[in-house]
Design an enzyme around this catalytic site. Sequence first.
Site, mmCIF file in Angstrom:
data_model
loop_
_atom_site.group_PDB
_atom_site.id
_atom_site.type_symbol
_atom_site.label_atom_id
_atom_site.label_comp_id
_atom_site.label_asym_id
_atom_site.label_seq_id
_atom_site.Cartn_x
_atom_site.Cartn_y
_atom_site.Cartn_z
ATOM 1 N N ASP A 125 -8.631 -5.543 -5.931
ATOM 2 C CA ASP A 125 -8.193 -4.501 -5.003
ATOM 3 C C ASP A 125 -8.317 -3.123 -5.653
ATOM 4 O OD1 ASP A 125 -7.049 -3.079 -2.961
ATOM 5 O OD2 ASP A 125 -5.038 -3.922 -3.195
ATOM 6 N N SER A 159 0.836 -1.197 0.000
ATOM 7 C CA SER A 159 0.000 0.000 0.000
ATOM 8 C C SER A 159 0.877 1.256 0.000
ATOM 9 C CB SER A 159 -0.954 -0.047 1.194
ATOM 10 O OG SER A 159 -1.978 0.909 1.097
ATOM 11 N N HIS A 161 -7.528 -5.994 -0.040
ATOM 12 C CA HIS A 161 -6.291 -5.224 0.058
ATOM 13 C C HIS A 161 -5.336 -5.761 1.120
ATOM 14 C CE1 HIS A 161 -3.673 -1.882 -0.647
ATOM 15 N NE2 HIS A 161 -3.827 -1.368 0.559
#
Length: 515
Positions: free
Chosen positions: A354, A298, A409
């Site tokens: 995602d 991320s 995610h």
Amino acid sequence: MALSTMIHTHLPPALSGGGMNRISAVYAHQGVASDTKLNRGARRLAESLTTLLNLNIEPLCSRKNLQYSNWDSFDDEKHNTPTTSPKEMIADKWRELHGSSDWEKLLDPLHPWLRREIVKYGEFAQATYDAFDFDSFSEYCGSCRYNRNKLFEKLGLSKNGYKVTKYIYAMSAIEMPQWLERSRLMDTWSKDSNWMGYVAVSDDEETRRIGRRDIVVAWRGTVAPSEWYEDFQRNLEPIGIGDAKVEHGFLSIYTSKNEFTRYNKSSASEQVMKEVTKLVQFYQGQGEEVSLTITGHSLGGALALLNAYEAAVNFPGLAVSVVSFGAPRVGNSAFRAELDDLGVKTLRVVVKQDLVPRMPGIVFNESLQRFDDITGTLEWVYTHVGAELKLDVSSSPYLKRGFNPLGFHSLETYLHLVDGYLSAESAFRSSARRDVNLVNKACDMLVDELRIPQCWYQLANKGLVCNEHGRWVKPRREPEDIPSPTGEQAHDLSLRIEMQESYKCCMQAKNLAIC
């Protein structure tokens, strides 16, 4: 409804209400049945979003290719097998595995040696979540719960053969509400900074196996509301001396510092580059081949790219690679071109369902390059870099179907899918060894037949201990686990002494060999 209601912070269940997302928490509070108009409307919205973004998410009731009709036998089978296979000697192939040929012919089908390396670096990134203190009632909220000498031991990562040499701390000069965790207490270890990752280096045994001395930088990420990314995409900032531009918010985290803070008198950039420089110079000075592998999930994947860019500028000829998971776009096409020219190799692992890898620039992204002949090169368009390994939630028989942005995610979901991936056309790998139950650490992605509770990863009794008087109290940290700027300086000194002693031993061994 904004996407912000569908992407949630990566917190342990003790701090995130047992892992329930905002929508389900509201439903539970109001007692709304699953077949109400409100639920049907939310489901239609999710389906519309997935259609818009081409996520191709299967309905909740659709679970194809389940391998087990008797899940009890699955438990018996998996619980009595090791979670890893024996390590292979990959010294002769390390450059290809590190991306020298952009992983050509290694991704589809996925080479088993590369799979192991991807999982290894993913676990280094996962460590930044597992060891992070998310407890807002702790005076050490935002720090690492363990000192660097205990980090891998506490998380079961000593098996990988690396030693942590430095912790990295970051702050930001702009207001970003979610990535920076703060304590609610007045007297706290830091009001400005967060632990953001670490530097580690392979030990002698692992170095022999992988064919070079590998320096790793692992950056902590976050799962933030989409407004965080929406704010980012409005401001690209120049980096370097060319036309390259990167997102202002990412760059702020990487470069911000303040002389009045305890942990960010130097920026994250300066901290990591000082440590990497020291390690590169030391091991290259001993005649060793050295690589730099930077990983993150991320936000951590975005910081990894900025780190790789700076390292490649400062160390021409050094093998620099990025292995990122669920990372957003970072810069424009000129930034991508500069990374290519500098020789940085990037492997982006993404899950099709995602949302985060589609940000910033859900609309204005590299797909617009087909119109370059008409518009010219657009400096403000975000562009992904490097090679891509695309995974699909629907490939795993162990994962639930339906719309679950937090689960899509989650880094543990990514690592599960990597472990089971053979090729784009193949079924989930039946010989996958990584513990399936890790998927539900901080989300609810595993099928109910496995009977694994959602968001199970948390401190025993949510961190409370029973003292000698029978009272439940919040324990004090061990002195060596308390973050301290003076401790960082003392560590730097001891590391220099250790490296000098190692160098003397090496020279003595060489002299004896000559005699």
